[in-house]
Scaffold this motif. Structure first.
Motif, PDB file in Angstrom:
ATOM      1  N   LEU A 192       0.612  -1.088   0.102  1.00 21.38           N
ATOM      2  CA  LEU A 192      -0.028   0.121   0.001  1.00 21.38           C
ATOM      3  C   LEU A 192       0.839   1.217  -0.017  1.00 21.38           C
ATOM      4  O   LEU A 192       0.484   2.259  -0.591  1.00 21.38           O
ATOM      5  CB  LEU A 192      -1.167  -0.169   1.251  1.00 21.38           C
ATOM      6  CG  LEU A 192      -1.729  -1.050   1.357  1.00 21.38           C
ATOM      7  CD1 LEU A 192      -2.840  -1.049   2.545  1.00 21.38           C
ATOM      8  CD2 LEU A 192      -2.568  -1.433  -0.033  1.00 21.38           C
ATOM      9  N   LYS A 193       2.060   1.241   0.751  1.00 14.05           N
ATOM     10  CA  LYS A 193       3.052   2.454   0.779  1.00 14.05           C
ATOM     11  C   LYS A 193       3.438   2.442  -0.534  1.00 14.05           C
ATOM     12  O   LYS A 193       3.582   3.705  -1.190  1.00 14.05           O
ATOM     13  CB  LYS A 193       4.236   2.107   1.791  1.00 14.05           C
ATOM     14  CG  LYS A 193       3.987   2.929   3.109  1.00 14.05           C
ATOM     15  CD  LYS A 193       5.037   2.538   4.001  1.00 14.05           C
ATOM     16  CE  LYS A 193       6.268   3.279   4.014  1.00 14.05           C
ATOM     17  NZ  LYS A 193       7.240   2.707   4.947  1.00 14.05           N
ATOM     18  N   ASP A 198       0.823   4.255  -2.722  1.00  9.57           N
ATOM     19  CA  ASP A 198       0.963   6.013  -2.346  1.00  9.57           C
ATOM     20  C   ASP A 198       2.048   6.735  -3.060  1.00  9.57           C
ATOM     21  O   ASP A 198       1.750   7.457  -3.818  1.00  9.57           O
ATOM     22  CB  ASP A 198       0.736   6.127  -1.071  1.00  9.57           C
ATOM     23  CG  ASP A 198      -0.603   5.732  -0.354  1.00  9.57           C
ATOM     24  OD1 ASP A 198      -1.286   5.665  -0.924  1.00  9.57           O
ATOM     25  OD2 ASP A 198      -0.320   5.593   0.972  1.00  9.57           O
ATOM     26  N   SER A 199       3.264   6.221  -2.919  1.00 10.71           N
ATOM     27  CA  SER A 199       4.438   6.975  -3.662  1.00 10.71           C
ATOM     28  C   SER A 199       4.327   6.943  -5.056  1.00 10.71           C
ATOM     29  O   SER A 199       4.706   7.973  -5.842  1.00 10.71           O
ATOM     30  CB  SER A 199       5.616   6.680  -2.895  1.00 10.71           C
ATOM     31  OG  SER A 199       5.801   5.206  -2.793  1.00 10.71           O
ATOM     32  N   ILE A 219       1.825   6.994  -6.840  1.00 10.85           N
ATOM     33  CA  ILE A 219       0.552   7.694  -7.410  1.00 10.85           C
ATOM     34  C   ILE A 219       1.066   9.346  -6.979  1.00 10.85           C
ATOM     35  O   ILE A 219       1.129  10.238  -7.902  1.00 10.85           O
ATOM     36  CB  ILE A 219      -0.705   7.763  -6.524  1.00 10.85           C
ATOM     37  CG1 ILE A 219      -1.358   6.485  -7.080  1.00 10.85           C
ATOM     38  CG2 ILE A 219      -1.729   9.056  -6.869  1.00 10.85           C
ATOM     39  CD1 ILE A 219      -2.549   6.005  -6.412  1.00 10.85           C
ATOM     40  N   ALA A 220       1.790   9.504  -5.783  1.00 17.72           N
ATOM     41  CA  ALA A 220       2.236  10.984  -5.721  1.00 17.72           C
ATOM     42  C   ALA A 220       3.093  11.350  -6.603  1.00 17.72           C
ATOM     43  O   ALA A 220       3.286  12.556  -7.045  1.00 17.72           O
ATOM     44  CB  ALA A 220       2.825  11.026  -4.336  1.00 17.72           C
ATOM     45  N   THR A 242      -5.811   1.351  -8.927  1.00 15.37           N
ATOM     46  CA  THR A 242      -5.056   0.941  -7.729  1.00 15.37           C
ATOM     47  C   THR A 242      -5.573   1.333  -6.494  1.00 15.37           C
ATOM     48  O   THR A 242      -5.542   0.676  -5.276  1.00 15.37           O
ATOM     49  CB  THR A 242      -3.519   1.553  -7.875  1.00 15.37           C
ATOM     50  OG1 THR A 242      -3.816   3.022  -8.145  1.00 15.37           O
ATOM     51  CG2 THR A 242      -2.759   0.751  -8.986  1.00 15.37           C
ATOM     52  N   ARG A 243      -6.299   2.533  -6.321  1.00 16.51           N
ATOM     53  CA  ARG A 243      -7.215   2.807  -5.278  1.00 16.51           C
ATOM     54  C   ARG A 243      -8.168   1.989  -4.929  1.00 16.51           C
ATOM     55  O   ARG A 243      -8.150   1.688  -3.627  1.00 16.51           O
ATOM     56  CB  ARG A 243      -8.040   4.346  -5.562  1.00 16.51           C
ATOM     57  CG  ARG A 243      -7.052   5.454  -5.677  1.00 16.51           C
ATOM     58  CD  ARG A 243      -6.894   6.062  -4.299  1.00 16.51           C
ATOM     59  NE  ARG A 243      -5.872   7.062  -4.345  1.00 16.51           N
ATOM     60  CZ  ARG A 243      -4.751   7.580  -3.581  1.00 16.51           C
ATOM     61  NH1 ARG A 243      -4.345   6.451  -2.916  1.00 16.51           N
ATOM     62  NH2 ARG A 243      -4.402   8.476  -3.875  1.00 16.51           N
ATOM     63  N   THR A 281      -6.084  -0.915  -3.329  1.00 20.85           N
ATOM     64  CA  THR A 281      -5.629  -0.619  -1.997  1.00 20.85           C
ATOM     65  C   THR A 281      -6.884  -0.778  -0.984  1.00 20.85           C
ATOM     66  O   THR A 281      -6.806  -1.255   0.182  1.00 20.85           O
ATOM     67  CB  THR A 281      -4.873   0.687  -1.982  1.00 20.85           C
ATOM     68  OG1 THR A 281      -5.535   1.668  -2.347  1.00 20.85           O
ATOM     69  CG2 THR A 281      -3.454   0.450  -2.532  1.00 20.85           C
TER      70      THR A 281
END
Ligand SMILES: Nc1ncnc2c1ncn2[C@@H]1O[C@H](COP(=O)(O)OP(=O)(O)O)[C@@H](O)[C@H]1O
Ligand SMILES: CC(=O)N[C@@H](CCC(=O)OP(=O)(O)O)C(=O)O
Length: 297
Positions: free
Chosen positions: A235-236, A239-240, A242-243, A255-256, A259
């Motif tokens: 999950l981490k 997040d990165s 996408i960021a 991906t959302r 997760t």
């Protein structure tokens, strides 16, 4: 058949045996993306994979998209759509087209394909049995330097799932039937909502406590900026990715939803290449998994 060829077939069946034993009686939600639905041979191989899963004792539930097919009918009507974070801005006229294409054309095509290949498919939208309740989706304008204050973008009749009643899907899945679900939800007031198919697949997997969620798409999986396939993502990691913009467009809701499904208790989510024949069987029943595997940690 040559003797050697027969041994190869026996090997393949034996390789599948532990997977069949492991997954027997388990629910697997498969999302069939509109982009993976463009080729006749692929559509047939997908339908046969689903029929085989059911016959060997799994409980497959199909959720389908149809973005490109909606786009085609809109174009014939002289309409275009804007997309925000992979979501189609949906006015009232577009909602009618979405309902016709997803609930009608695409849903019945998949039902028919599965039936022609020996399965017993039943098509549903969230309106059937009132099983997908939706509410309007509000998203914030993020990462836009010209917007100082957080602004809510109005996507029209785009919905998010507010609740799912699994009764009708369970009833079908427990018998010989294979549920085929179009991602249309219904609001409190009876209004139809256009919901991204990945989000519906994720929520259904969560509510049904599915063993796996498999998302078929038109890439090899999640790719890095150089185009290399990424797998074993947590999950981490997501997040990165996408960021930093590695994951964008339609891959964001995908991906959302993956997760969210993992947070909701689905063990494994796979984003796999729907352009490969028998992608679902390769993922489920062979030693070489395909595509991107997402894990809780
Ligand atoms: N990091 C990434 N890896 C793979 N695809 C990506 C990535 N970022 C954005 N995409 C885009 O997301 C698309 C898949 O989303 P989408 O078109 O909505 O597929 P589907 O119709 O299967 O739901 C890919 O075709 C690709 O253009
Ligand atoms: C809100 C939203 O964007 N809904 C999607 C529903 C279909 C879908 O998700 O289709 P794919 O899986 O083929 O992309 C749409 O209107 O295109």
């Amino acid at each position: 058949m040559e003797e050697r060829e027969a041994y190869v077939i026996a090997d393949v069946l034996i390789e599948a045996l532990p997977y069949i034993q492991r997954f027997k009686g388990k629910t697997v939600v498969v999302k069939f993306g509109g982009n993976a639905m463009v080729d006749e041979a692929l559509k047939n191989s997908f339908a046969r994979d689903i029929v085989l899963m059911k016959l060997v004792g799994l409980n497959p539930i199909v959720v389908h998209g149809g973005g490109p097919q909606i786009g085609q009918l809109l174009a014939r009507l002289g309409k275009t759509s804007d997309f925000v974070d992979g979501m189609r801005v949906t006015d009232s006229e577009t909602m009618d087209v979405v309902e016709m294409v997803l609930g009608g054309l695409v849903n019945k095509e998949i039902v028919n394909l599965i039936n022609r290949n020996g399965g017993k498919a039943v098509g549903l939208t969230g309106k059937d049995g009132d099983f997908i309740r939706a509410k309007k989706l509000h998203i914030e304008a993020r990462n836009k330097p010209d917007i100082e204050q957080q602004e809510i973008i109005d996507l029209g009749y785009v919905g998010e799932v507010s609740s799912i009643d699994p009764a009708v899907v369970n009833m079908l899945g427990c018998s010989d039937f294979i549920p085929i679900i179009a991602p249309i939800g219904v609001g409190e007031d009876g209004q139809s909502y256009n919901i991204n198919a990945d989000l519906v697949a994720g929520k259904i997997a969560e509510i049904l406590k599915a063993e796996k969620l498999i998302l078929l798409t038109n890439t090899a999986g999640i790719l890095d900026k150089q185009g290399n396939l990424l797998t074993g993502l947590t999950l981490k990691d997501i997040d990165s990715l996408i960021a930093d913009g590695t994951i964008s467009g339609g891959m964001i809701p995908k991906t959302r939803c993956a997760t969210d499904a993992i947070k909701g208790g689905v063990n494994r989510v796979h984003i796999i290449d729907g352009r490969v024949e028998h992608a679902v069987l390769l993922e489920l029943f062979t030693n070489q998994g395909v595509g991107t595997l997402l894990l809780s940690r």
